[in-house]
Enzyme design. Structure first.
Site, PDB file in Angstrom:
ATOM      1  N   ASN A  21       0.859  -1.189   0.000  1.00  0.00           N
ATOM      2  CA  ASN A  21       0.000   0.000   0.000  1.00  0.00           C
ATOM      3  C   ASN A  21       0.898   1.243   0.000  1.00  0.00           C
ATOM      4  O   ASN A  21       1.622   1.495   0.953  1.00  0.00           O
ATOM      5  CB  ASN A  21      -0.897  -0.045   1.252  1.00  0.00           C
ATOM      6  CG  ASN A  21      -1.891   1.087   1.289  1.00  0.00           C
ATOM      7  OD1 ASN A  21      -1.902   1.951   0.414  1.00  0.00           O
ATOM      8  ND2 ASN A  21      -2.740   1.083   2.306  1.00  0.00           N
ATOM      9  N   LYS A  45      -0.016   4.335   0.052  1.00  0.00           N
ATOM     10  CA  LYS A  45      -0.594   5.442   0.850  1.00  0.00           C
ATOM     11  C   LYS A  45      -0.273   6.786   0.181  1.00  0.00           C
ATOM     12  O   LYS A  45      -0.356   6.893  -1.041  1.00  0.00           O
ATOM     13  CB  LYS A  45      -0.106   5.363   2.301  1.00  0.00           C
ATOM     14  CG  LYS A  45      -0.465   4.017   2.951  1.00  0.00           C
ATOM     15  CD  LYS A  45      -0.362   4.016   4.438  1.00  0.00           C
ATOM     16  CE  LYS A  45      -0.828   2.682   4.996  1.00  0.00           C
ATOM     17  NZ  LYS A  45      -0.808   2.611   6.443  1.00  0.00           N
ATOM     18  N   HIS A  70     -10.135   1.210   4.687  1.00  0.00           N
ATOM     19  CA  HIS A  70      -8.838   1.224   5.382  1.00  0.00           C
ATOM     20  C   HIS A  70      -8.976   2.068   6.643  1.00  0.00           C
ATOM     21  O   HIS A  70      -9.772   3.009   6.676  1.00  0.00           O
ATOM     22  CB  HIS A  70      -7.745   1.788   4.468  1.00  0.00           C
ATOM     23  CG  HIS A  70      -6.379   1.585   5.029  1.00  0.00           C
ATOM     24  ND1 HIS A  70      -5.832   2.415   5.972  1.00  0.00           N
ATOM     25  CD2 HIS A  70      -5.459   0.613   4.804  1.00  0.00           C
ATOM     26  CE1 HIS A  70      -4.622   1.974   6.295  1.00  0.00           C
ATOM     27  NE2 HIS A  70      -4.374   0.877   5.597  1.00  0.00           N
ATOM     28  N   GLU A  73      -6.371  -5.192  10.361  1.00  0.00           N
ATOM     29  CA  GLU A  73      -5.230  -4.325  10.671  1.00  0.00           C
ATOM     30  C   GLU A  73      -5.510  -3.561  11.960  1.00  0.00           C
ATOM     31  O   GLU A  73      -6.385  -2.690  11.973  1.00  0.00           O
ATOM     32  CB  GLU A  73      -5.015  -3.291   9.547  1.00  0.00           C
ATOM     33  CG  GLU A  73      -4.580  -3.864   8.225  1.00  0.00           C
ATOM     34  CD  GLU A  73      -3.949  -2.798   7.317  1.00  0.00           C
ATOM     35  OE1 GLU A  73      -3.114  -3.184   6.502  1.00  0.00           O
ATOM     36  OE2 GLU A  73      -4.275  -1.606   7.445  1.00  0.00           O
ATOM     37  N   GLY A  99       2.674  -2.949  10.702  1.00  0.00           N
ATOM     38  CA  GLY A  99       4.017  -3.151  11.245  1.00  0.00           C
ATOM     39  C   GLY A  99       4.795  -4.295  10.630  1.00  0.00           C
ATOM     40  O   GLY A  99       5.839  -4.686  11.164  1.00  0.00           O
ATOM     41  N   SER A 113       4.776   1.027   5.194  1.00  0.00           N
ATOM     42  CA  SER A 113       6.034   1.707   5.542  1.00  0.00           C
ATOM     43  C   SER A 113       7.257   0.811   5.436  1.00  0.00           C
ATOM     44  O   SER A 113       8.354   1.298   5.123  1.00  0.00           O
ATOM     45  CB  SER A 113       5.927   2.301   6.949  1.00  0.00           C
ATOM     46  OG  SER A 113       5.521   1.325   7.883  1.00  0.00           O
TER      47      SER A 113
HETATM   48  O1  G3P Z   1      -2.550  -1.107   4.435  1.00  0.00           O
HETATM   49  C1  G3P Z   1      -1.351  -1.459   5.038  1.00  0.00           C
HETATM   50  C2  G3P Z   1      -1.037  -0.670   6.194  1.00  0.00           C
HETATM   51  O2  G3P Z   1      -2.029   0.014   6.848  1.00  0.00           O
HETATM   52  C3  G3P Z   1       0.047  -1.157   7.060  1.00  0.00           C
HETATM   53  O3  G3P Z   1       0.912  -0.092   7.184  1.00  0.00           O
HETATM   54  O4  G3P Z   1       3.070   0.953   7.504  1.00  0.00           O
HETATM   55  O5  G3P Z   1       2.187  -0.655   9.185  1.00  0.00           O
HETATM   56  O6  G3P Z   1       2.945  -1.491   6.968  1.00  0.00           O
HETATM   57  P1  G3P Z   1       2.370  -0.348   7.748  1.00  0.00           P
END
Ligand code: G3P
Length: 221
Positions: free
Chosen positions: A7, A9, A91, A139, A179, A201
C-alpha cells in the site's frame, strides 16, 4: 498463492514518478521470485502506474457514485478505465460506516474491480464477511506505521479473525497488516491462517525497497 499487497498510501517515496519506480520494483520481484504482489497507489497515479506494470494495481479509495454530477468523487468506472484491478475499502485511514461497506463491495464488483476490505477487529471482519468481499484484511490501527508487527504483537487477532470470517464464508481469503517488516512477520501470519499481508512503511520507507520485499518473501517459502 499467498499475496503481498504493498500500500503506497501518500508516502512521498511512493508518489507520482516514484510510484511508478516503486511499482516497477514490485513487478520485478514478483516475476523473479514467482510470487503474487499487488500495489495500491494513490488514485491520481493509477493511470501512469498501470501503463508501466503488469501486476495488479489497486485504488486506495472509491466512491460509489454513478456517472454524472459528483465533483471530486472517484467513480468506479473511471478507476477501471484508468487501469485499476481492485480497490481497498474501509482502510483504517479512510473509514466507512459498516452500512456503506456492502454497497461499495457490490458497486465495485459490478464494474469488475476486486475488493480488499480492511477492518480493525475480528468482530468487524466477521460482520464484513457476510458481504462477501474478495479479500478481508485485519489491521490493528495502533500498530500501523510502527515497528511492532500484528504477527508478533497480536497473533491471536489473526487466528481469531480467520476463524470468525471462515465461519461465515470459508472462501474469503483473510489478510493481515500493520508493522510488517520481515520474513518472520510474514511466516507467522501465514501460519496463523492469513493468506497474505498488507505492508506499507516497511517497503515505501525502506532504503532499499527491493531488498525489503525480498526479505518479506522469504516468509512465503
Ligand atoms: O494497508 C497497510 C497498512 O495500513 C500497514 O501499514 O506501515 O504498518 O505497513 P504499515
Amino acid at each position: 498463492m499467498s499475496l503481498i499487497l504493498v500500500n503506497f498510501k501518500t508516502y512521498k517515496q511512493a508518489t507520482g514518478e516514484r510510484a511508478v519506480e516503486l511499482a516497477k520494483i514490485c513487478e520485478k520481484v514478483a516475476k523473479e521470485e514467482d510470487v503474487e504482489i499487488f500495489v495500491a497507489v494513490q488514485n491520481a497515479d493509477i493511470f501512469h502506474v498501470s501503463q508501466e506494470v503488469s501486476i495488479p494495481v489497486f485504488a486506495e479509495h472509491v466512491d460509489p457514485v454513478t456517472y454524472g454530477a459528483h465533483t471530486g468523487k472517484d467513480l468506479p468506472e473511471s478507476l477501471v478505465e484508468n487501469g485499476a484491478s481492485g480497490v481497498i475499502i474501509n482502510h483504517s485511514e479512510d473509514q466507512l460506516e459498516l452500512r456503506y461497506i456492502e454497497n461499495d463491495i457490490k458497486r465495485v464488483r459490478s464494474v469488475g474491480l476486486l475488493s480488499v476490505v480492511c477492518a480493525p477487529t475480528a468482530e468487524s471482519c466477521e460482520a464484513i464477511a457476510a458481504f462477501a468481499p474478495d479479500y478481508i484484511a485485519v489491521e490493528p490501527p495502533e500498530l500501523i506505521g510502527g515497528d511492532a508487527s500484528v504477527s508478533k504483537s497480536r497473533p491471536e487477532l489473526i487466528s481469531d479473525t480467520v476463524k470468525r470470517v471462515h465461519a461465515v464464508d470459508s472462501s474469503i481469503p483473510v489478510l493481515c497488516g500493520a508493522g510488517i517488516k520481515d520474513h518472520e512477520d510474514v511466516r507467522i501470519a501465514l501460519k496463523l491462517g492469513s493468506e497474505g499481508v498488507l505492508v506499507a512503511s516497511g517497503i515505501t520507507k525502506a532504503e532499499d525497497p527491493e531488498a525489503a520485499l525480498k526479505e518479506l518473501i522469504k516468509g512465503l517459502r
